[in-house]
Design a protein around this motif. Structure first.
Motif, PDB file in Angstrom:
ATOM      1  N   ASP A  84       0.358   2.442   3.720  1.00 33.06           N
ATOM      2  CA  ASP A  84      -0.682   3.325   3.029  1.00 33.06           C
ATOM      3  C   ASP A  84       0.703   4.797   2.846  1.00 33.06           C
ATOM      4  O   ASP A  84      -0.035   5.586   3.464  1.00 33.06           O
ATOM      5  CB  ASP A  84      -1.855   3.769   3.844  1.00 33.06           C
ATOM      6  CG  ASP A  84      -2.513   4.623   2.812  1.00 33.06           C
ATOM      7  OD1 ASP A  84      -2.325   4.714   2.296  1.00 33.06           O
ATOM      8  OD2 ASP A  84      -3.840   5.068   3.863  1.00 33.06           O
ATOM      9  N   HIS A 122      -3.890   5.701  -5.750  1.00 33.66           N
ATOM     10  CA  HIS A 122      -5.718   5.712  -5.722  1.00 33.66           C
ATOM     11  C   HIS A 122      -5.697   6.032  -7.669  1.00 33.66           C
ATOM     12  O   HIS A 122      -5.675   6.188  -8.503  1.00 33.66           O
ATOM     13  CB  HIS A 122      -5.856   7.505  -5.500  1.00 33.66           C
ATOM     14  CG  HIS A 122      -5.642   7.170  -4.015  1.00 33.66           C
ATOM     15  ND1 HIS A 122      -6.858   6.727  -3.222  1.00 33.66           N
ATOM     16  CD2 HIS A 122      -4.978   8.228  -3.419  1.00 33.66           C
ATOM     17  CE1 HIS A 122      -6.328   6.799  -1.531  1.00 33.66           C
ATOM     18  NE2 HIS A 122      -5.313   7.943  -1.713  1.00 33.66           N
ATOM     19  N   GLU A 169      -5.064   1.501  -5.774  1.00 40.11           N
ATOM     20  CA  GLU A 169      -5.877   1.767  -4.602  1.00 40.11           C
ATOM     21  C   GLU A 169      -7.588   1.530  -5.499  1.00 40.11           C
ATOM     22  O   GLU A 169      -7.325   3.245  -5.923  1.00 40.11           O
ATOM     23  CB  GLU A 169      -5.938   2.225  -3.668  1.00 40.11           C
ATOM     24  CG  GLU A 169      -6.733   2.532  -2.516  1.00 40.11           C
ATOM     25  CD  GLU A 169      -6.164   2.531  -1.181  1.00 40.11           C
ATOM     26  OE1 GLU A 169      -5.696   3.465  -1.282  1.00 40.11           O
ATOM     27  OE2 GLU A 169      -7.017   3.170  -0.344  1.00 40.11           O
ATOM     28  N   HIS A 174       0.973  -1.168  -0.187  1.00 38.42           N
ATOM     29  CA  HIS A 174      -0.463   0.086  -0.152  1.00 38.42           C
ATOM     30  C   HIS A 174       0.645   1.441   0.028  1.00 38.42           C
ATOM     31  O   HIS A 174       0.972   1.685   0.908  1.00 38.42           O
ATOM     32  CB  HIS A 174      -0.831  -0.069   1.602  1.00 38.42           C
ATOM     33  CG  HIS A 174      -2.098   0.969   1.091  1.00 38.42           C
ATOM     34  ND1 HIS A 174      -3.177   0.752   2.138  1.00 38.42           N
ATOM     35  CD2 HIS A 174      -2.234   1.854   0.109  1.00 38.42           C
ATOM     36  CE1 HIS A 174      -3.918   1.612   1.949  1.00 38.42           C
ATOM     37  NE2 HIS A 174      -3.501   2.478   0.548  1.00 38.42           N
TER      38      HIS A 174
HETATM   39 ZN   LIG Z   1      -3.982   4.448   0.244  1.00 35.28          ZN
END
Ligand SMILES: [Zn+2]
Ligand SMILES: [Zn+2]
Length: 265
Positions: A229, A39, A84, A6
């Protein structure tokens, strides 16, 4: 093995650092695998322009940049190419097309309830008070996971982000049940999110990972994985967050996966 799937890039307009800087930070922090999962872009039919993701025109550049670091770091760090992505039924074919273009995996990050991310459509806002939205969120995760397109559910507790802890009610439990059940059925893990953990530690107390969610979820034998992330390479170097994530999950009895079934791992 230490692996993180991530990771963002500045194309999403709210991350900083080059692909090379993410790779260096990961290698220096002891990761063997680094998956980029920026994204995903959506081909909005309404002309909507998102300010939190790349455009469809930037997709080729993203793929090329990740391929470049993959080659540069070969033998030192295994680099994977993912994204993602939300689950929006109307755009599933778009995800399939990007997979054909070389996107090897998707994390299911259901940030919004609809593809156009207008105020009120964000998952966290919609689910702040409204139990129907909470269950609708869980249903979209269920449907999304059943497409077989996603390797993991990112921050499955995003629906609780704006809910005060005392409002973790029966609907919230029901949503957690549905998420756990479909992930078990399709054999994919849920993610414990370290960016959120860092936000919590800096005082955003409602942010995921939400303790009540993870406590409740532990009744299920659902697999878990840690996701950094990273929107900044520095987060990959935070061994304290990684350790806290690992300690939290193992103390609740979860199995913690060290990888996703992704090309290049
Ligand atoms: Zn993310
Ligand atoms: Zn982001």
């Amino acid at each position: 093995m230490k692996a993180n799937f991530h990771t963002h890039t500045p194309r999403c307009q709210h991350a900083s650092g080059t692909e090379e800087e993410y790779a260096r930070a990961a290698a220096e922090a002891g990761f063997e695998v680094l998956g980029f999962s920026d994204h995903c872009p959506w081909p909005y039919r309404t002309g909507y322009v998102s300010r939190i993701r790349m455009t469809c025109e930037e997709l080729d550049g993203y793929i090329a940049a990740v391929h470049r670091v993959r080659e540069e770091w070969a033998g030192r760090l295994r680099v994977c190419l993912g994204m993602e992505a939300e689950y929006y039924p109307d755009y599933v074919d778009h995800l399939r097309r990007m997979r054909d273009q070389g996107i090897d995996y998707y994390l299911l990050g259901q940030h919004a309830m609809n593809s156009e991310e207008y105020p009120g459509q964000w998952t966290a806002s919609a689910c702040e008070e409204d139990d129907d939205s909470v269950l609708r969120f869980a249903d979209s995760i269920t449907e999304g996971v059943r497409t077989g397109l996603y390797a993991c559910v990112a921050h499955p507790d995003i629906y609780l982000r704006r809910r005060p802890p005392e409002r973790f009610n029966r609907a919230c439990e029901e949503a957690a049940d549905r998420i756990a059940q479909v992930c078990i059925e399709q054999n994919i893990p849920v993610e414990f999110n370290l960016l959120g953990l860092d936000c919590r530690k800096r005082g955003e107390s409602n942010c995921y990972p939400v303790p009540a969610f993870w406590q409740y979820l532990s009744r299920w034998k659902v697999k878990t994985i840690i996701g950094v992330d990273a929107h900044d390479p520095a987060l990959l170097r935070r061994a304290d967050l990684w350790q806290e994530g690992m300690d939290t999950l193992t103390s609740l009895g979860f199995e913690v996966l060290d990888r996703l079934p992704v090309k290049g791992v």
